[in-house]
Design an enzyme around this catalytic site. Structure first.
Site, PDB file in Angstrom:
ATOM      1  N   LYS A   1       0.780  -2.870  -4.614  1.00  0.00           N
ATOM      2  CA  LYS A   1       1.183  -3.584  -2.949  1.00  0.00           C
ATOM      3  C   LYS A   1       2.793  -4.480  -3.026  1.00  0.00           C
ATOM      4  CE  LYS A   1      -1.771  -4.589   0.740  1.00  0.00           C
ATOM      5  NZ  LYS A   1      -2.923  -3.630   1.434  1.00  0.00           N
TER       6      LYS A   1
ATOM      7  N   ASP B   1       0.256  -2.322   5.774  1.00  0.00           N
ATOM      8  CA  ASP B   1      -0.451  -3.296   5.768  1.00  0.00           C
ATOM      9  C   ASP B   1      -0.194  -4.449   7.352  1.00  0.00           C
ATOM     10  OD1 ASP B   1      -2.696  -4.842   4.394  1.00  0.00           O
ATOM     11  OD2 ASP B   1      -1.433  -6.408   4.396  1.00  0.00           O
TER      12      ASP B   1
END
Ligand code: NDP
Length: 461
Positions: free
Chosen positions: A141, A181
């Site tokens: 991430k 995201d």
């Protein structure tokens, strides 16, 4: 079970619990300023005792100790020039958590709250989520504390180019494949892809997912997380003889995940009565008009309060947390982490909520989660319920690799199948390890087992 077997089982369980406590305490000591990361670790550690009691070999090969330490954490300066000619500096991150199952895979978040703890919690959860999808992808991430709100198009482009000028050294179709995201949509992915292409001197479509359809994106990727969430919740409901039809649904947020969760829930006959943004929420007892929400949030850059201009009978409530005081049968938190705390969970229970499906990552605190499970609310944890986005990202990588483009229906059908498998595998793991019906435990265990076996097979690295 014989007395000896029962004693052995109890002893093993005790050893596993002691080991888990020791591992958690060491993690806490090593990462003292990372509360979100520790929260995510705690939830996993809480589920693993029965697995380790049955398979002590995972303790012997130090799987958990290794899993809890990212393979690599990259933090870097992102300087850029704003429209006034002033120099701005942000911080960029990429956490390459685990590559046992494939290249690191996970989104990039641009939001002022981004810090190492947030990126590590998201990257850690991503390992198990990606494992659950059955696709060959590891966990990672990234993001930045950059705030996209109020930035011009040119500022966004300059920021994305500067971000990628460092990130490109660490990613690649076989190494690490970021996606969007919070705060990163197809537009930002486009700017980053362009910069990557220029720096690499090659068109490597599989380096990023969530791309535009003109240059390697997949149909149904935009819809995948929201639709996948609804497919997952439908499986939970079906097992109890229930359906979306005729039920009242609340979906927090009004971004990518929320919009497509609302769309699919409404298509299945639910009445979606409320959604929100970080300022407040709207309640429309006749059912939210999704075209208006899309117009405000997808095409425009407006606040959800403007919904009232077109629908004067709807109500606007300041403070986004008010959304959970509105009664509903099915709650789909799709905004941000820890948006449902213990008090909020109590309110939802008092109002008779039947099912909670997590579109956002870790939207419930540990106390809220415990309350839902104790009260037998159907509860779909994020790792399982919102895995549709990354699953279709993996399908995008497959299309890029084979230079093919599948139709919307082909991708959507695969997504449905993947969500159903995640549900079934999580239910199976829950019942195999002594917590029938508990999807939190089931998803954690099913996700863990595959990664643990791959790590064990690959030796101590
Ligand atoms: P977006 O940036 O598209 O949308 C986020 C939405 O949440 C915005 O409407 C934002 O409002 C709102 N929001 C933020 N904070 C709050 C808050 N405290 N209360 C109410 N609303 C709030 O992000 P996504 O939809 O992509 O992501 C939402 C969640 O889903 C995140 O947790 C993300 O990690 C998770 N997720 C996303 C995936 C994806 O494919 N996009 C995949 C899997 C998980 P505002 O405009 O005011 O900021």
């Amino acid at each position: 079970m014989s007395t000896i077997e029962a004693t052995l089982k109890t002893d093993n369980q005790k050893i596993a619990n002691q080991y888990l406590e020791k591992v958690y305490n060491a993690t806490e000591q090593r990462n003292p300023h990372e509360p979100e990361f520790l929260q995510a670790v705690n939830e996993i550690v809480d589920s693993l005792a029965p697995v380790l009691a049955h398979h002590p070999q995972y303790m012997e090969s130090g799987i958990l100790e290794r899993l809890l330490e990212p393979e690599k954490v990259i933090s870097f300066r992102v300087p850029w020039v704003d429209d006034q000619g002033e120099i701005q500096v942000n911080r960029g991150y990429r956490v390459q958590f685990n590559s046992a199952l494939g290249p690191y895979k996970g989104g990039l978040r641009f939001h002022p709250t981004v810090n190492q703890s947030i990126v590590k919690f998201l990257g850690f959860e991503q390992i198990f989520k990606n494992s659950l999808t059955g696709q060959p992808i590891g966990g990672g991430k990234g993001g930045s504390d950059f705030n996209p709100k109020g930035k011009s198009d040119m500022e966004m482009m300059r920021f994305c180019q500067s971000f990628m000028t460092e990130l490109y050294k660490h990613i690649g179709p076989e190494t690490d494949v970021p996606a969007g995201d919070v705060g990163v949509s197809a537009k930002e992915i486009g700017y980053m892809f362009g910069q990557y292409k220029k720096l690499r001197g090659a068109f490597e479509a599989g380096v990023l997912t969530g791309k535009g359809l003109e240059y390697g994106g997949s149909l149904a990727r935009t819809e995948a997380t929201g639709y996948g969430l609804v497919y997952f919740v439908r499986e939970m409901l079906k097992d109890k003889g229930l359906d979306f039809k005729g039920h009242t649904v609340i979906v927090s947020g009004s971004g990518n995940v929320s919009i497509y969760a609302m769309e699919k829930a409404a298509e299945y006959g639910a009445k979606v009565v409320a959604c929100s943004d970080s300022d407040g929420c709207i309640y429309d007892e006749n059912g939210i008009d999704l075209d208006t929400v899309k117009e405000l949030k997808e095409t425009g850059d407006e606040r959800i309060s403007s919904y009232i201009d077109k629908h004067p009978n709807a109500q606007y409530l300041e403070d986004c947390s008010n959304i959970w005081s509105i009664p509903c049968d099915i709650a789909l938190p799709c905004a941000t982490q820890n948006e449902i705390d213990e008090e909020t969970a109590k309110t939802l229970l008092d109002n008779g909520v039947k099912a909670v499906g997590e579109g956002a990552n870790m939207p419930s605190t540990q106390e809220a989660l415990n309350l839902f499970v104790e009260n037998n609310v159907l509860y779909g944890p994020a790792k399982a319920a919102n895995a549709g986005g990354v699953a279709v990202s993996a399908l995008e990588m497959a299309q890029n690799g084979s230079k093919l483009m599948w139709t919307f229906d082909e991708v959507d059908e695969k997504l449905k199948g993947i969500m159903k498998n995640i549900y079934q595998n999580s239910m199976q793991a829950a019942s195999d390890y002594g917590s029938p019906g508990n999807l939190v435990v089931g998803a954690n265990i099913a996700g863990f087992l595959k990664v643990a076996d791959a790590m064990k097979a690959q030796g101590v690295i």
